[in-house]
Design a protein around this motif. Structure first.
Motif, PDB file in Angstrom:
ATOM      1  N   UNK A  38      23.148 -32.952  31.877  1.00 47.22           N
ATOM      2  CA  UNK A  38      23.839 -31.466  32.048  1.00 47.22           C
ATOM      3  C   UNK A  38      25.009 -31.571  32.851  1.00 47.22           C
ATOM      4  N   UNK A  41      27.631 -32.617  30.181  1.00 50.40           N
ATOM      5  CA  UNK A  41      27.951 -31.548  29.452  1.00 50.40           C
ATOM      6  C   UNK A  41      28.769 -30.497  30.022  1.00 50.40           C
ATOM      7  N   UNK A  56      14.254 -38.434  24.090  1.00 47.76           N
ATOM      8  CA  UNK A  56      13.055 -37.909  23.225  1.00 47.76           C
ATOM      9  C   UNK A  56      12.149 -39.076  23.276  1.00 47.76           C
ATOM     10  N   UNK A  59      10.263 -39.077  26.259  1.00 44.02           N
ATOM     11  CA  UNK A  59       9.017 -37.877  26.403  1.00 44.02           C
ATOM     12  C   UNK A  59       7.918 -38.466  25.407  1.00 44.02           C
TER      13      UNK A  59
ATOM     14  N   UNK B  50      10.801 -35.154  18.298  1.00 46.39           N
ATOM     15  CA  UNK B  50      12.342 -34.898  18.080  1.00 46.39           C
ATOM     16  C   UNK B  50      12.500 -33.366  18.394  1.00 46.39           C
ATOM     17  N   UNK B  54       9.485 -30.072  23.543  1.00 41.30           N
ATOM     18  CA  UNK B  54       8.632 -31.199  23.925  1.00 41.30           C
ATOM     19  C   UNK B  54       8.967 -31.328  25.139  1.00 41.30           C
ATOM     20  N   UNK B  55      10.184 -31.700  25.563  1.00 40.71           N
ATOM     21  CA  UNK B  55      10.791 -31.930  27.156  1.00 40.71           C
ATOM     22  C   UNK B  55      10.488 -30.775  27.855  1.00 40.71           C
ATOM     23  N   UNK B  58       6.841 -30.468  28.739  1.00 40.95           N
ATOM     24  CA  UNK B  58       6.327 -31.598  29.862  1.00 40.95           C
ATOM     25  C   UNK B  58       6.963 -31.223  31.234  1.00 40.95           C
ATOM     26  N   UNK B  59       8.155 -30.712  31.334  1.00 41.46           N
ATOM     27  CA  UNK B  59       8.975 -30.416  32.745  1.00 41.46           C
ATOM     28  C   UNK B  59       8.278 -29.010  33.348  1.00 41.46           C
ATOM     29  N   UNK B  62       5.163 -29.802  34.685  1.00 36.34           N
ATOM     30  CA  UNK B  62       5.144 -30.657  35.668  1.00 36.34           C
ATOM     31  C   UNK B  62       5.662 -29.720  37.052  1.00 36.34           C
ATOM     32  N   UNK B 233      24.269 -21.349  29.614  1.00 34.74           N
ATOM     33  CA  UNK B 233      24.778 -22.426  30.047  1.00 34.74           C
ATOM     34  C   UNK B 233      23.908 -23.617  29.719  1.00 34.74           C
ATOM     35  N   UNK B 234      22.354 -23.246  29.825  1.00 34.46           N
ATOM     36  CA  UNK B 234      21.789 -24.291  29.819  1.00 34.46           C
ATOM     37  C   UNK B 234      20.679 -24.250  28.411  1.00 34.46           C
ATOM     38  N   UNK B 235      20.543 -25.251  27.745  1.00 34.91           N
ATOM     39  CA  UNK B 235      19.291 -25.108  26.468  1.00 34.91           C
ATOM     40  C   UNK B 235      18.105 -25.187  27.090  1.00 34.91           C
ATOM     41  N   UNK B 238      17.287 -27.966  29.142  1.00 40.10           N
ATOM     42  CA  UNK B 238      17.755 -28.464  30.273  1.00 40.10           C
ATOM     43  C   UNK B 238      17.573 -27.424  31.448  1.00 40.10           C
ATOM     44  N   UNK B 241      14.506 -28.942  32.844  1.00 39.31           N
ATOM     45  CA  UNK B 241      15.023 -30.188  34.105  1.00 39.31           C
ATOM     46  C   UNK B 241      15.474 -29.657  35.291  1.00 39.31           C
ATOM     47  N   UNK B 242      16.229 -28.612  35.246  1.00 43.39           N
ATOM     48  CA  UNK B 242      16.533 -28.000  36.341  1.00 43.39           C
ATOM     49  C   UNK B 242      15.359 -27.162  37.060  1.00 43.39           C
ATOM     50  N   UNK B 244      12.400 -28.025  37.178  1.00 39.16           N
ATOM     51  CA  UNK B 244      11.427 -29.129  37.740  1.00 39.16           C
ATOM     52  C   UNK B 244      12.153 -29.752  39.126  1.00 39.16           C
ATOM     53  N   UNK B 245      13.549 -29.990  38.989  1.00 38.08           N
ATOM     54  CA  UNK B 245      14.257 -30.642  40.269  1.00 38.08           C
ATOM     55  C   UNK B 245      14.451 -29.403  41.170  1.00 38.08           C
ATOM     56  N   UNK B 248      10.959 -29.314  42.973  1.00 33.82           N
ATOM     57  CA  UNK B 248      10.850 -30.519  43.833  1.00 33.82           C
ATOM     58  C   UNK B 248      11.651 -30.490  45.039  1.00 33.82           C
TER      59      UNK B 248
END
Lengths: 168, 421
Positions: A38, A41, A56, A59, B50, B54-55, B58-59, B62, B233-235, B238, B241-242, B244-245, B248
């Motif tokens: 991130x 990018x 990927x 995961x 792919x 999925x990410x 998961x996140x 979490x 800004x973020x997919x 992403x 991910x942010x 989850x962070x 945390x």
């Protein structure tokens, strides 16, 4: 018999730790590496070309290892309508049958994913750097084989319980 | 013969076999008959990986598990009590809002009832709400909030239907709010009737500020999630991910309620849940590719075309069918099995896929509180130590209101689509 049981238990515990740590490391990696991507990018308008592929695969590994773990903890999503209605003794028999079913299906999946990996090995694709794709895909047969073993374990323990129940 | 085998599979399905095993078995059997290579199940799972969703799955999951470990639920209850506690039916509305908020973030995996139910039930009863009302409220609340982002079922629907997740997130907002308003009205009525109107707390600006200061980090969470996605800004992955962070950072570093040594167990819980979902998704997608190969959706479509003329009738049938599905199938499996079958049919009746998604999730949400295996009923029964039948009867008024919302959502597509244009 007892020595065998002991060593199986020890192996089981040892593998449990190992599995947990692999998953934790992968998970930390996915979050950390995701952040790096991130920042690259959005701040530097760049990114690692192989980064997405890397994430990927990680995961995928996490999910499959999780599925294998779910087999050990009996956490797979299931509908236990019938066992609620049946008397206890029949329940045990149903449990043996459903576990046997899981063993067969997972064994078939393990075998066919092994074939799948063998095919990809012949294709010789690279994942990133000099790591062939099929190395990473080995996680499929590995996890399905693990599930086969774990369902066999639950089947055996259901069988013993059933025999003890009848013996009483 | 086919019938016999179908029955065998159905019996296996309700006898406690893991669903992914049953679906894989059916797929393997069908592909074996066709003489197709069995690795198709593996290929489908590979295709899933792919997908960037999925990410995200998961996140977000979490983040939800970490939140559930912390005392975020207590702080949210305090804040909403300060905001709403003085109103008639205030405390009941507090339950609605906190449950919706919590479920959207943690996914409808029963965490809401366990984390908030135990907290709210004594409070409601000491505030003179009848026990039956309180139990019904908390049972149905267990899945309230499914329509709000970033709930996991929304993500899974978008994955399966292959539509834009950001738009689906927007589509759920208005229907979700209407659901909350209607339930709140009923709570107010009950609050006034049982004389518990505003007994809990008086309006205090100071308390609101104090509660807000305490829970400001959690309140900002939706801003982080949605801001990231909608600002462009973020997919989605992403943003996950942010999130989850962020969770945390808040719960481990700022609030210090989740210890570092608790994280492995949160990770394992997440991974086991997501792993179980992914194998079902893979198996179901493979099975669907068999069904599509055999033109099953087309056959159903022809049948429906022949018997059902109007979109209106179709929607009624769809709702009845989905309620049935919702009370026998777990929400994740229901989504992956049924969505691909319904989509071509719905398209032919000119139904927007975003609207369809909201209809789907509302139905499945109601199914959570319907017998025989509504998950909310099971979990609430364990948590509150009451019989499932009693909880079912206690939830009836709430289910009636949810059904009313379902009718509104179904026949006024603009509710779902208004924010998108």
């Amino acid at each position: 018999m007892n020595i065998l049981q002991d060593s199986i238990n020890r192996l089981h515990r040892w593998f449990g730790y190992f599995e947990t740590w692999i998953i934790i490391i992968l998970m930390t990696f996915v979050i950390g590496f995701g952040l790096v991507q991130i920042i690259l990018r959005n701040v530097f308008s760049t990114g690692l070309v192989w980064g997405d592929m890397f994430l990927k695969q990680a995961v995928l590994w996490i999910c499959l290892l999780g599925a294998a773990r779910a087999a050990a903890e009996d956490k797979h999503i299931h509908i236990d309508l019938l066992p609620r209605l049946l008397p206890e003794k029949l329940c045990m028999i149903v449990k043996i049958i459903t576990n046997a079913m899981s063993v067969i299906v997972c064994a078939i999946l393990a075998y066919s994913s092994w074939e799948f990996v063998k095919n990809d090995r012949l294709a010789g694709d690279m994942a990133f750097a000099s790591i062939p794709l099929w190395w990473l895909e080995l996680v499929f047969p590995f996890c399905f084989a693990l599930m086969t073993i774990r369902f066999t374990g639950s089947m055996i323990s259901a069988l013993t319980q059933c025999r003890e129940g009848i013996g009483k | 013969m086919t019938l016999l085998i179908t029955i065998c599979f159905l019996v296996l399905m309700i006898s406690g076999s893991p669903l992914f095993v049953v679906i894989s078995a059916a797929t393997i059997y069908c592909f074996y008959l066709l003489g197709v290579d069995l690795s198709v199940v593996v290929i489908e799972m590979y295709r899933l990986a792919a997908s960037p969703m999925l990410i995200a799955l998961l996140l977000f999951a979490f983040a939800g598990f970490v939140l559930a470990e912390s005392k975020a639920s207590n702080r949210l209850v305090r804040l909403s009590t300060a905001l709403m506690g003085w109103a008639p039916g205030g405390l009941a509305i507090v339950s609605l809002i906190t449950c919706a908020f919590f479920t959207a973030l943690t996914g409808a995996s029963g965490v809401t009832i366990v984390a908030l139910g135990g907290l709210m039930l004594p409070a409601l009863i000491s505030d003179r709400y009848p026990e039956k009302f309180s139990l019904g409220l908390l049972t149905t609340c267990g899945s309230l909030g499914l329509l709000f982002p970033p709930s996991l079922p929304l993500i899974i629907y978008a994955m399966v239907a292959d539509i834009n997740i950001a738009q689906l997130f927007l589509a759920g907002v208005l229907p979700g709010i209407i659901m909350l308003i209607l339930l709140s009205l009923y709570c107010m009525y009950q609050g006034i009737r049982s004389g518990s109107a505003g007994a809990h707390a008086s309006f205090s600006f100071r308390e609101i500020m104090a509660a807000f200061r305490e829970s400001v980090w959690e309140v900002l969470l939706p801003v982080v999630v949605l801001g990231g996605i909608f600002s462009g800004y973020l997919a989605l992955s992403e943003a996950a991910t942010i999130t989850a962070l962020y969770v945390l950072l808040v719960e481990v570093v700022i609030q210090r309620e989740v210890k570092l040594k608790d994280l492995p167990s949160a990770i394992m819980k997440t991974v086991v849940m997501v792993g179980a979902i992914v194998v079902i998704l893979g198996a179901a997608l493979a099975f669907n590719s068999f069904l599509i190969d055999q033109e099953v959706p087309n056959k159903i479509l022809d049948f429906m075309r022949y018997h059902v003329e109007s979109k209106f009738t179709f929607l009624i049938i769809l709702n009845i069918f989905l309620l049935g599905v919702g009370c026998v199938l777990n929400i994740f499996s229901a989504l992956v099995i049924v969505v691909p079958l319904i989509i071509p049919i719905a398209k032919s009746y000119d139904i927007n896929l975003l609207h369809l998604g909201i209809i789907f999730l509302t139905n499945l949400q109601i199914g959570y509180s319907l017998p025989p295996i509504g998950m909310d009923l099971l979990i609430a029964s364990l948590r509150f130590d009451k019989s499932i039948i009693y909880l079912y009867i206690a939830s009836l008024p709430f289910i009636a209101i949810l059904l009313l919302t379902l009718v509104l959502i179904t026949f006024f597509p603009s509710l779902s689509l208004l924010l998108i244009k």
